[in-house]
Every structure is written in C-alpha cells, then in structure tokens.
Design a protein around this motif. Structure first.
Motif, PDB file in Angstrom:
ATOM      1  N   GLY A   1      -4.783   8.202   4.117  1.00 47.74           N
ATOM      2  CA  GLY A   1      -4.391   8.678   2.463  1.00 47.74           C
ATOM      3  C   GLY A   1      -2.844   8.351   2.205  1.00 47.74           C
ATOM      4  N   LEU A   2      -1.639   8.200   3.372  1.00 51.88           N
ATOM      5  CA  LEU A   2      -0.562   8.157   2.783  1.00 51.88           C
ATOM      6  C   LEU A   2      -0.380   6.456   3.314  1.00 51.88           C
TER       7      LEU A   2
ATOM      8  N   LEU B   1      -5.944  14.276  10.704  1.00 54.93           N
ATOM      9  CA  LEU B   1      -5.135  13.447  10.840  1.00 54.93           C
ATOM     10  C   LEU B   1      -5.586  12.230  10.333  1.00 54.93           C
ATOM     11  N   ILE B   2      -7.120  11.714  10.701  1.00 56.28           N
ATOM     12  CA  ILE B   2      -7.566  10.056  10.119  1.00 56.28           C
ATOM     13  C   ILE B   2      -7.073  10.435   9.178  1.00 56.28           C
TER      14      ILE B   2
ATOM     15  N   THR C   1       1.257  -0.328 -11.148  1.00 55.62           N
ATOM     16  CA  THR C   1      -0.131  -1.025 -11.186  1.00 55.62           C
ATOM     17  C   THR C   1      -0.505  -0.179 -10.129  1.00 55.62           C
ATOM     18  N   SER C   2      -0.276  -1.159  -9.151  1.00 50.36           N
ATOM     19  CA  SER C   2      -0.951  -0.935  -7.872  1.00 50.36           C
ATOM     20  C   SER C   2      -0.434   0.608  -6.603  1.00 50.36           C
ATOM     21  N   VAL C   3      -0.420   1.462  -7.715  1.00 45.78           N
ATOM     22  CA  VAL C   3      -0.256   2.523  -6.745  1.00 45.78           C
ATOM     23  C   VAL C   3      -1.060   3.657  -7.194  1.00 45.78           C
ATOM     24  N   GLN C   4      -1.068   4.379  -6.812  1.00 41.29           N
ATOM     25  CA  GLN C   4      -1.987   5.893  -7.605  1.00 41.29           C
ATOM     26  C   GLN C   4      -1.436   6.376  -8.120  1.00 41.29           C
ATOM     27  N   THR C   5      -2.377   7.423  -9.013  1.00 44.40           N
ATOM     28  CA  THR C   5      -1.709   7.888 -10.131  1.00 44.40           C
ATOM     29  C   THR C   5      -1.180   8.651  -9.866  1.00 44.40           C
ATOM     30  N   GLU C   6      -1.230   9.892  -8.494  1.00 48.18           N
ATOM     31  CA  GLU C   6       0.211  10.854  -7.767  1.00 48.18           C
ATOM     32  C   GLU C   6       1.101  10.590  -7.864  1.00 48.18           C
TER      33      GLU C   6
END
Length: 465
Positions: free
Chosen positions: A187-188, A181-182, A212-217
């Motif tokens: 992660g979210l 959960l942590i 550019t500021s977001v994760q690859t996924e």
C-alpha cells in the motif's frame, strides 16, 4: 509517545484496537471456561451424589448406607482433589461420611439438587446437596446427600481452556500483524515511488510532479508540492529579474559617476570643475537613493523579515514623515497638507515597513509635482479599514501604463523626474504584507494622481473617545 515512522504509526493504530479486541475475547473466554468448568464439576458431583443416593436402602427397619467406590473414583482426575461427603436423615442424623460438611444456607429438601460454594477444613469446595426419599423409613425420609470436591480439577480445567484460547488469539494477532505489514509494503509503494520521484536527480528540482499516476489520497499532497514549487519558481524568477534589472540600473549611474568624475578631473577652469563636482554629488545622491530603495524592497519581500505585529498609529506615523519632508516641500514651493479624521487609525503590522510605505508615497508625490503644486495626505477610516490617501496635482499616470507602475524599475518616461522606479513596488509589497489594498486613480477634475491604501484595522482598537 512519539512515532516517527508512518508505517509504525499506521501499524500501531491498526493493531492497538485489534489487541483490545483480543483482550475482550480473552476475558470472554475466561468467563466461558469458568462456566464450562462449573458445569463439568456440577455434573460430576451430581452423578456421584445420585450414585450414593441410589445405594441407600432399609434393612430390618434400619437405613443402610453403602458408598460405592465408583462414586468417589469418578473424581480421580490426576489433580489431587479431595472429596468430602455426608449422608443425613431429615432429622439431621449422620448416616455416613464426615460430620461437619457444610450444608447450603438456607436449604430446604426438595426434588432438585442445590449447587453451592463452601469451605471445609480450610479448603474451598464446590458442593451439591441432593435430597432422596427412602421407602420404608418415613420418619427419617428423605435423606440428604452432601458431597463436595476441592477446586484443583476445576481450576486446571479453566487454565487448559483459557490457554488454548489465548494461544489462538495470539496466533491470530501475529498473523494479522504479518498480513498488515505485507499490506503496508504494497500500500505504501506509491508513496515510496513519489519519494523517489521527488529525489530523482535527473528531474528538474522545481518541475511539477505528475498527478495522474498517484492515488486519490496522495493527489492533494502532490498538488500542494506542485503549488509550492510553482511559488518557488515564481519567486526565483522574480529574484533573477530583480538582480538583472538591479545590475543594469546600478551600472548606469556608476558609469555616469565615473564619467562625471573623469570630467571633473580634466576640467581646468574652476567654474567647470565646480559644475562637474555638483553634478557628481547629485548623481551620487540619486545612486544612494536607489541603493536605499533596493535595500528597502529586499526587506519588504515576503519571507525577508520575521512577521511583526506592532500597534501602529497610522496618522501619527504619517505626520512624522511629513515633518521630515517639510523642508523639501518648502524648497520647491509645494503645499504639503495633512488631514486626519477624528477616528483613531490604529493598525497591527510592521511599523518600520509601514513608515517606509508612507515615505515612498510622499517622496513620489513630491518628485513629480511641479513647483507651486500641492500634495495632500489624508488619513481616515471606513468601517474596518484604515484609509491612507496621497493626492497630488502632478502629471499623473496614463491609464494604459497604470497596471505596470507597480513593477520594479518601471518608470513613466513621459513624466520625467529622478525616480528609480522602485517606490510603488515597495508600497505594493508592504501593503500586501499588511493584507491591504492599494489603488491608483486620477482626481475628479484636473490632472494629477490619487494613491489610496486600505489596511484592515480592528474596530475595537480604533473607537473614538
């Protein structure tokens, strides 16, 4: 089971396999606890049997069996176990203990103890059989010591060991869930920031989101959102241009209608009034034609109508349209011809809009073909494509203006005519919805225009016969 929350969905698919592993571990722990309890019980039984066997002696040729209290007291673990024992000679003579303690089946005297399960007086037992040689009594030697214990201590030991293992597994699962959960919360966090960016009131609702500021996924999702926004912007821009152009195009004929009506009202001579009313009627027809084309174009736009998948005979539809225009062609002395190949030209699409496409192609050809000219509509097939061709010998379209004639309200001024500039725009939208292609080209010789429409048509539905 329907899971609405992404957090819950991920937590479920992470903890469910972990819970499965915990169950496997619990089962393994049960097997280990059972083996441990068996080993402890076996050692206790063997120690008790050995103690009894070592106290057996021969006095004056008679075997004397003394049961040491320690041999029985070692089973006193506080769980209320009962202990049953017997000592027998090789001939089966009972020397001490209970007469019907179950023996192993089969059991042959030997140097190694035999552990087995049995029941005595309707109580399940764990037993050991131990053979022991007796010096001085060769006929009775060896003696067999049987001793059994009820399973209270055995079962309690399994429960105690299993309880500790289950508590450890549950604590491990709870700690794993808390850590997951942590981890999800951290992660979210980028996804939550993306949500806030989408809902930010200070941003332009259709402005592209930064990638550019977001994760690859998350980047494919952001790119898809940006592409969707781009299409919405393009559609909105097209609608704004369409509304502006439509307002301008409608304003002009309305002004003309008002002017002609005022002129007819002021005209005193009957001839002038009749001429003004005739011009008024002609302008009203043109205006009605423009409004009808605007409505047709609005229906042809993507998303304006629910997609339809009707079987349409392209040749039959074209023939019916030509019958409607036959009067116009006769009045202008235009040779309106029709050619149809032997193959069937069945396509799947919106029959109403496909008919409107043919209507606009024929109407355009008749409008710009001079008196005494010719218009030829041909229907054929090339492999998996149904081909509709409309050819006329009118003025044609200058090559530098060909790319623009599909724009809304665009008219080739050099050609004159009374068109609204919407006909080919309607054709383009209908053909695009049918996943086809439309091309314009001049005839091989002379002047004029050839419009060719190619629409996919399954071969299996168009075979001749």
């Amino acid at each position: 089971m329907k899971i609405e929350s992404l957090r819950t969905h991920l937590l479920f698919w992470l903890l469910a396999p972990l819970a499965g592993v915990v169950l496997v571990n619990v089962f393994s722990s049960y097997l280990a606890a059972s083996n441990t309890a068996d080993m402890v019980t076996d050692r206790t039984l063997l120690a008790s049997a050995t103690t009894i066997a070592e106290e057996i002696s021969v006095i004056d040729g008679v075997i004397d069996v003394q049961i040491p209290p320690a041999a029985i007291e070692m089973f006193n673990t506080g769980h209320g176990d009962l202990v049953f024992y017997s000592v027998r000679t090789r001939n089966g003579q009972l020397l001490a203990g209970y007469p019907d303690v179950p023996a192993p089946n089969p059991h042959e005297p030997g140097a190694h103890p035999v552990f087995y399960e049995g029941a005595y007086r309707q109580r399940p037992l764990h037993l050991v059989a131990l053979t022991h040689p007796i010096i001085g009594a060769p006929e009775e030697s060896p003696v067999t010591v049987l001793i059994g214990q009820t399973l209270n201590s055995h079962d309690e030991l399994i429960i105690d060991l299993l309880r500790g293992s289950i508590e450890q597994q549950v604590i491990l699962l709870a700690v794993a869930a808390a850590l997951v959960l942590i981890g999800f919360s951290r992660g979210l966090a980028p996804l939550m920031r993306l949500r806030d960016a989408v809902l930010d009131d200070k941003r332009d609702a259709l402005a592209p989101l930064p990638t550019t500021s977001v994760q690859t996924e998350l980047r494919p999702l952001v790119e898809a959102l940006n592409e969707y926004k781009r299409r919405v912007r393009a559609q909105m821009d097209a609608q704004r241009r369409f509304i502006a152009n439509a307002a301008h195009q409608i304003k002009t004929p309305l002004t003309l209608l008002m002017t002609q009506a005022a002129f007819a009202e002021r005209a005193k001579a009957a001839g002038e009034r009749k001429e003004a009313l005739s011009a008024l009627q002609n302008s009203a027809r043109q205006f009605a034609h423009m409004v009808n084309q605007l409505l047709t174009l609005s229906r042809a736009e993507p998303g304006a109508r629910r997609p339809r998948h009707e079987r349409v005979d392209l040749a039959e539809t074209a023939r019916l349209v030509l019958e409607e225009f036959s009067g116009v062609a006769l009045s202008r002395e235009i040779d309106l011809g029709f050619e149809q190949a032997e193959e069937k030209t069945i396509i799947v699409g919106d029959e109403t809009m496909l008919r409107e496409m043919i209507v606009n192609l024929v109407d355009n050809a008749l409008r710009y073909t001079p008196v005494g000219g010719s218009v030829l509509v041909s229907i054929g097939r090339q492999a998996e494509m149904c081909v509709l061709t409309v050819a006329d010998n009118g003025p044609g379209i200058p090559p530098d203006e060909t790319p623009r004639v599909f724009e809304r309200f665009y008219r080739v001024l050099a050609n004159g005519g009374e068109g609204s500039g919407l006909g080919l725009a309607i054709v383009r939208e209908v053909v695009a919805a049918a996943e086809g292609q439309v091309t314009l080209r001049p005839p091989p010789t002379g002047h004029g225009l050839i419009v060719e429409v190619r629409i996919p048509g399954p071969v299996e539905e168009n075979s001749g016969g």
